[in-house]
Motif scaffolding. Sequence first.
Motif, PDB file in Angstrom:
ATOM      1  N   ALA A 249       0.825  -1.212   0.000  1.00  0.00           N
ATOM      2  CA  ALA A 249       0.000   0.000   0.000  1.00  0.00           C
ATOM      3  C   ALA A 249       0.856   1.256   0.000  1.00  0.00           C
ATOM      4  O   ALA A 249       0.442   2.311  -0.491  1.00  0.00           O
ATOM      5  CB  ALA A 249      -0.928  -0.003   1.205  1.00  0.00           C
ATOM      6  N   SER A 250       2.078   1.142   0.523  1.00  0.00           N
ATOM      7  CA  SER A 250       2.999   2.284   0.590  1.00  0.00           C
ATOM      8  C   SER A 250       3.956   2.328  -0.593  1.00  0.00           C
ATOM      9  O   SER A 250       4.896   3.123  -0.605  1.00  0.00           O
ATOM     10  CB  SER A 250       3.801   2.230   1.896  1.00  0.00           C
ATOM     11  OG  SER A 250       2.933   2.239   3.008  1.00  0.00           O
ATOM     12  N   GLY A 251       3.745   1.431  -1.566  1.00  0.00           N
ATOM     13  CA  GLY A 251       4.555   1.466  -2.782  1.00  0.00           C
ATOM     14  C   GLY A 251       5.861   0.720  -2.694  1.00  0.00           C
ATOM     15  O   GLY A 251       6.771   0.961  -3.490  1.00  0.00           O
ATOM     16  N   ILE A 252       6.003  -0.224  -1.740  1.00  0.00           N
ATOM     17  CA  ILE A 252       7.250  -0.965  -1.567  1.00  0.00           C
ATOM     18  C   ILE A 252       7.004  -2.452  -1.795  1.00  0.00           C
ATOM     19  O   ILE A 252       6.045  -3.026  -1.275  1.00  0.00           O
ATOM     20  CB  ILE A 252       7.846  -0.735  -0.154  1.00  0.00           C
ATOM     21  CG1 ILE A 252       8.261   0.737  -0.009  1.00  0.00           C
ATOM     22  CG2 ILE A 252       9.030  -1.641   0.100  1.00  0.00           C
ATOM     23  CD1 ILE A 252       8.827   1.093   1.347  1.00  0.00           C
ATOM     24  N   ARG A 253       7.890  -3.087  -2.542  1.00  0.00           N
ATOM     25  CA  ARG A 253       7.773  -4.515  -2.846  1.00  0.00           C
ATOM     26  C   ARG A 253       8.266  -5.354  -1.654  1.00  0.00           C
ATOM     27  O   ARG A 253       9.384  -5.144  -1.164  1.00  0.00           O
ATOM     28  CB  ARG A 253       8.625  -4.847  -4.072  1.00  0.00           C
ATOM     29  CG  ARG A 253       8.548  -6.300  -4.514  1.00  0.00           C
ATOM     30  CD  ARG A 253       9.758  -6.668  -5.379  1.00  0.00           C
ATOM     31  NE  ARG A 253       9.831  -5.920  -6.613  1.00  0.00           N
ATOM     32  CZ  ARG A 253       9.276  -6.290  -7.758  1.00  0.00           C
ATOM     33  NH1 ARG A 253       8.622  -7.436  -7.817  1.00  0.00           N
ATOM     34  NH2 ARG A 253       9.393  -5.541  -8.825  1.00  0.00           N
ATOM     35  N   PRO A 254       7.474  -6.310  -1.187  1.00  0.00           N
ATOM     36  CA  PRO A 254       7.956  -7.224  -0.149  1.00  0.00           C
ATOM     37  C   PRO A 254       9.094  -8.094  -0.676  1.00  0.00           C
ATOM     38  O   PRO A 254       9.076  -8.523  -1.835  1.00  0.00           O
ATOM     39  CB  PRO A 254       6.722  -8.072   0.181  1.00  0.00           C
ATOM     40  CG  PRO A 254       5.555  -7.300  -0.334  1.00  0.00           C
ATOM     41  CD  PRO A 254       6.068  -6.561  -1.535  1.00  0.00           C
ATOM     42  N   ILE A 255      10.093  -8.381   0.192  1.00  0.00           N
ATOM     43  CA  ILE A 255      11.243  -9.206  -0.213  1.00  0.00           C
ATOM     44  C   ILE A 255      11.375 -10.416   0.700  1.00  0.00           C
ATOM     45  O   ILE A 255      11.247 -11.553   0.268  1.00  0.00           O
ATOM     46  CB  ILE A 255      12.530  -8.359  -0.210  1.00  0.00           C
ATOM     47  CG1 ILE A 255      12.401  -7.232  -1.249  1.00  0.00           C
ATOM     48  CG2 ILE A 255      13.752  -9.225  -0.522  1.00  0.00           C
ATOM     49  CD1 ILE A 255      13.529  -6.228  -1.236  1.00  0.00           C
ATOM     50  N   ASN A 257      11.235 -11.417   5.351  1.00  0.00           N
ATOM     51  CA  ASN A 257      10.818 -10.870   6.638  1.00  0.00           C
ATOM     52  C   ASN A 257      11.793  -9.844   7.207  1.00  0.00           C
ATOM     53  O   ASN A 257      11.381  -8.790   7.719  1.00  0.00           O
ATOM     54  CB  ASN A 257      10.544 -11.984   7.649  1.00  0.00           C
ATOM     55  CG  ASN A 257      11.664 -13.020   7.705  1.00  0.00           C
ATOM     56  OD1 ASN A 257      12.733 -12.842   7.124  1.00  0.00           O
ATOM     57  ND2 ASN A 257      11.410 -14.131   8.398  1.00  0.00           N
ATOM     58  N   VAL A 258      13.100 -10.071   7.121  1.00  0.00           N
ATOM     59  CA  VAL A 258      14.065  -9.130   7.707  1.00  0.00           C
ATOM     60  C   VAL A 258      14.097  -7.817   6.938  1.00  0.00           C
ATOM     61  O   VAL A 258      13.999  -6.732   7.524  1.00  0.00           O
ATOM     62  CB  VAL A 258      15.473  -9.764   7.762  1.00  0.00           C
ATOM     63  CG1 VAL A 258      16.515  -8.716   8.137  1.00  0.00           C
ATOM     64  CG2 VAL A 258      15.503 -10.916   8.752  1.00  0.00           C
ATOM     65  N   VAL A 259      14.231  -7.890   5.635  1.00  0.00           N
ATOM     66  CA  VAL A 259      14.270  -6.664   4.821  1.00  0.00           C
ATOM     67  C   VAL A 259      12.942  -5.920   4.919  1.00  0.00           C
ATOM     68  O   VAL A 259      12.909  -4.680   5.004  1.00  0.00           O
ATOM     69  CB  VAL A 259      14.622  -6.990   3.360  1.00  0.00           C
ATOM     70  CG1 VAL A 259      14.548  -5.726   2.502  1.00  0.00           C
ATOM     71  CG2 VAL A 259      16.008  -7.604   3.272  1.00  0.00           C
ATOM     72  N   ASP A 260      11.838  -6.680   4.939  1.00  0.00           N
ATOM     73  CA  ASP A 260      10.525  -6.036   5.046  1.00  0.00           C
ATOM     74  C   ASP A 260      10.369  -5.292   6.364  1.00  0.00           C
ATOM     75  O   ASP A 260       9.752  -4.229   6.427  1.00  0.00           O
ATOM     76  CB  ASP A 260       9.413  -7.075   4.899  1.00  0.00           C
ATOM     77  CG  ASP A 260       9.324  -7.638   3.491  1.00  0.00           C
ATOM     78  OD1 ASP A 260      10.016  -7.112   2.603  1.00  0.00           O
ATOM     79  OD2 ASP A 260       8.580  -8.610   3.288  1.00  0.00           O
ATOM     80  N   ILE A 261      10.940  -5.834   7.430  1.00  0.00           N
ATOM     81  CA  ILE A 261      10.849  -5.161   8.733  1.00  0.00           C
ATOM     82  C   ILE A 261      11.625  -3.843   8.699  1.00  0.00           C
ATOM     83  O   ILE A 261      11.162  -2.816   9.219  1.00  0.00           O
ATOM     84  CB  ILE A 261      11.358  -6.087   9.857  1.00  0.00           C
ATOM     85  CG1 ILE A 261      10.332  -7.192  10.100  1.00  0.00           C
ATOM     86  CG2 ILE A 261      11.621  -5.310  11.143  1.00  0.00           C
ATOM     87  CD1 ILE A 261      10.848  -8.329  10.957  1.00  0.00           C
ATOM     88  N   THR A 262      12.816  -3.825   8.090  1.00  0.00           N
ATOM     89  CA  THR A 262      13.560  -2.553   7.997  1.00  0.00           C
ATOM     90  C   THR A 262      12.777  -1.528   7.191  1.00  0.00           C
ATOM     91  O   THR A 262      12.776  -0.335   7.529  1.00  0.00           O
ATOM     92  CB  THR A 262      14.951  -2.764   7.371  1.00  0.00           C
ATOM     93  OG1 THR A 262      14.820  -3.269   6.043  1.00  0.00           O
ATOM     94  CG2 THR A 262      15.782  -3.725   8.199  1.00  0.00           C
ATOM     95  N   ASN A 263      12.075  -1.978   6.135  1.00  0.00           N
ATOM     96  CA  ASN A 263      11.259  -1.052   5.351  1.00  0.00           C
ATOM     97  C   ASN A 263      10.025  -0.607   6.130  1.00  0.00           C
ATOM     98  O   ASN A 263       9.580   0.540   6.016  1.00  0.00           O
ATOM     99  CB  ASN A 263      10.844  -1.704   4.036  1.00  0.00           C
ATOM    100  CG  ASN A 263      11.980  -1.746   3.023  1.00  0.00           C
ATOM    101  OD1 ASN A 263      12.842  -0.870   3.005  1.00  0.00           O
ATOM    102  ND2 ASN A 263      12.017  -2.780   2.195  1.00  0.00           N
ATOM    103  N   PHE A 264       9.454  -1.525   6.913  1.00  0.00           N
ATOM    104  CA  PHE A 264       8.310  -1.192   7.748  1.00  0.00           C
ATOM    105  C   PHE A 264       8.677  -0.083   8.735  1.00  0.00           C
ATOM    106  O   PHE A 264       7.952   0.907   8.895  1.00  0.00           O
ATOM    107  CB  PHE A 264       7.850  -2.451   8.491  1.00  0.00           C
ATOM    108  CG  PHE A 264       6.720  -2.220   9.461  1.00  0.00           C
ATOM    109  CD1 PHE A 264       5.404  -2.338   9.065  1.00  0.00           C
ATOM    110  CD2 PHE A 264       6.976  -1.894  10.787  1.00  0.00           C
ATOM    111  CE1 PHE A 264       4.358  -2.124   9.964  1.00  0.00           C
ATOM    112  CE2 PHE A 264       5.947  -1.676  11.690  1.00  0.00           C
ATOM    113  CZ  PHE A 264       4.631  -1.789  11.275  1.00  0.00           C
ATOM    114  N   VAL A 265       9.819  -0.232   9.407  1.00  0.00           N
ATOM    115  CA  VAL A 265      10.255   0.772  10.386  1.00  0.00           C
ATOM    116  C   VAL A 265      10.642   2.077   9.690  1.00  0.00           C
ATOM    117  O   VAL A 265      10.436   3.166  10.226  1.00  0.00           O
ATOM    118  CB  VAL A 265      11.415   0.223  11.236  1.00  0.00           C
ATOM    119  CG1 VAL A 265      11.952   1.291  12.188  1.00  0.00           C
ATOM    120  CG2 VAL A 265      10.959  -1.003  12.026  1.00  0.00           C
ATOM    121  N   LEU A 266      11.203   1.979   8.490  1.00  0.00           N
ATOM    122  CA  LEU A 266      11.484   3.183   7.693  1.00  0.00           C
ATOM    123  C   LEU A 266      10.218   3.997   7.502  1.00  0.00           C
ATOM    124  O   LEU A 266      10.207   5.222   7.687  1.00  0.00           O
ATOM    125  CB  LEU A 266      12.062   2.786   6.338  1.00  0.00           C
ATOM    126  CG  LEU A 266      12.129   3.883   5.263  1.00  0.00           C
ATOM    127  CD1 LEU A 266      13.311   4.799   5.515  1.00  0.00           C
ATOM    128  CD2 LEU A 266      12.210   3.292   3.870  1.00  0.00           C
TER     129      LEU A 266
END
Length: 807
Positions: A249-255, A257-266
Amino acid sequence: MLVSYKWLKDYIEIDDLTPQEIAEKLTRSGVEVDIVHEMNQGVKNIVVGKVLECEKHPEADKLNLCKVDIGEEEPVQIVCGAANVGADQFVVVAKVGARLPGGMKIKRAKLRGQVSEGMICSLQELGFEGKVVAKEFSEGIFNFPTEIAPGTDALGLLNLDDQVLELDLTANRADCLSLIGTAYEIAAILGRDVKLPEVTEIKETKEKGSDYVSVRVEATEDNPYYGAIMIKDVTIAPSPLWLQTKLMASGIRPINNVVDITNFVLLEYGQPLHAFDYERFGSKEVLVRRAKDEEKMTTLDDVDRTLSSDYLAITNGTVPVALAGVMGGADSEVSEDTKTILLEAAYFKGTTIRKASRELGLRSDASSRFEKGVDPSRVKKAGLRAATMIAELAGGTVLSEVVEHNNLDVTPKEITITLDKINGVLGTSITNTEVNDILHKLQFDFEEDNNQYKVSVPTRRQDVQIQVDIVEEVGRLYGYNNIPTTLPNTATTPGGLTSVQANKRKVRRFLENVGLHEAVSYSLTTTEKESHFKDEGGYRVKVASPMSEERSTLRTTLLPHLLDALSHNKNRNILNVNLYEMGSVFSTEEQTVTKQPEETTYISGAIMGLWHEHSWQGEKKPVDFYVLKGMVEGLLAQLNVIDKAEFIQGEGKGFHPGRTAKLLVNGVEIGILGQLHPSVAKEWSLTEVYMFEINLHRLLMEEVEAIRYTPIPRYPAMDRDIALVVDEGVQAGVVESLIKEFGGQLITRVALFDLYQGEHLEKGKKSLAFSLRYQDPEKTLTEEEVTKVHEAVLNGLEEKIGAKLRS
């Protein structure tokens, strides 16, 4: 910045407001919302289905027959062409009667003889952009990462019941580049509280982070804080569905769990983080330093980068493993085999990050935030938040002790301001009660004493630095619509145009009155186009990174762009075109430009086709040199410099050698006019074009006498016409000047009205006919007085240029 409405509700209570109402309130307060995106683009009647069986279609190798449980009494058969469909998968099924984006309706169908009762969907078919779909599902159907009861409505699971606000942020509002920052902004507008995520300290563990890594920062000014958190025994896997849908929804591709968490916190905190694979990091030391000139590294996008000493690098003590604040390195990327994570949470200086990002053409979500400034108070909190989530979602163990270099100033900015200052700038009568309420809503700590405020600005608001920033905060939350329209309470001076500005307007009005239309073109062109009018010698100002070859050089003449406009019109069958342009040309004396190029204002014009000689009569005539010269003469007359001007036959690059004149004012050449050379016209697919170009800056610098009133003559004038036979090479302008010289003050007007060559004249001769007016402002002239002067004129012409009266 894309802000999910459903995600935003995790931080602030807004159930009573629609996304559109939130968008309206944000925009009114100064945070513009461009659009509210509907995640659901007309999708309905989609459910979760479980693929019970999957077999090849008997009549088509690329199709599959799937028996799917969709929560009804009996499973349904669906024909699916996706290569990644298989048994025991939980998929998205559009049932018969369902609607998909674009108005597509799902019907019962037969495919190669087999009935298909529905459709197994990819995310793109549900309206998701391909760039946000995980790579494993980018060319096939989507399957849920966990078991879900068949028949469950899939809209909510995929977040398709969400709406997303697209914020168009100005550079100063970096605080809203996060969900929490946006929540604070909405809380200030509504007067509500913000619910911050819980951040727990790391529990004591037998092993500590310092047992695995040390941190050393050489470039302390560029990197005042660097924190490293060690997380062991992680399992790399797809993220939970709720996390994936929030990122999409925020325009970021899931990769993963670890990378997604860093993007989530970003997105949550606005704080970029980076996760390194510790086993591939290459050492137990993190060294942050300036990169070395010509040092190499490969970034996550698999591009080899050449670094410079202007960039900040994260190294393992020897070689760069990440370009600080911009992008990580490919060698230490988190992969499926990663077991130990080195999590980076750091504060980098924005100017250093901006330089590296711009020069390498490498812009990322991280660099855009560091460039604008992140909240120094949240750097470590964001790292701890991510570490906690990695332990929860990836099964890791967070080792106690954040290994850090900390020289970061997190002291809130203090600003002192008075109520009178606030009202004086805004032109309002806001009370201290209202100001107090606004500062409370902003969650700014303050002390107020006798209408004087000492405001402590939280570090999340890096844009509030001086008094006028406090005024702006009060004004926008008070409501711009509540601020009355008032005149500035300050000293004023009468306005007016300078003489140069007034004359420029006069030039425009004159050229428009004679029928020319103004053209506005780019200041950038090509050396090839300019070479038609300018010699190769000298230096041109070239753009270091042009957007195209057509826009690679600052122009030194306006003529090529006017020809572009004429050619554009001709190609569309518009053949009568009259244009002018007033603009700057640029020059330099340096081969490598180190100082501002010289900028000079020119005026140029171009005409082709038929000319409306008398627009009120509708008469037309082909354009020629004299039409063009008449325009220029009229322009010079408007500027009161016609008496100082002189036209002499000459040549100019790109102009017809026999139909060109140089314009001199006070003996100094300032312009050129004439017919475009046929060979140049051919380059633009044109035929007969007449053009002029004048150094307007030089022309407007001419001193002119004040316009004086001359009374209407009281005494009559006497007109006499003469036809003179002169050599072909004698110019009419020379003859006119001599007539005025020999006639003295009694001649008040000389006008050429006829030119004849042909029969009854000697070869090499021509006849010029002039009308002469004799007048004395003090008395009535007698026939004898006029005859005496007239004969002096004829004798002088015969003696000077051999002119004889035509018999």
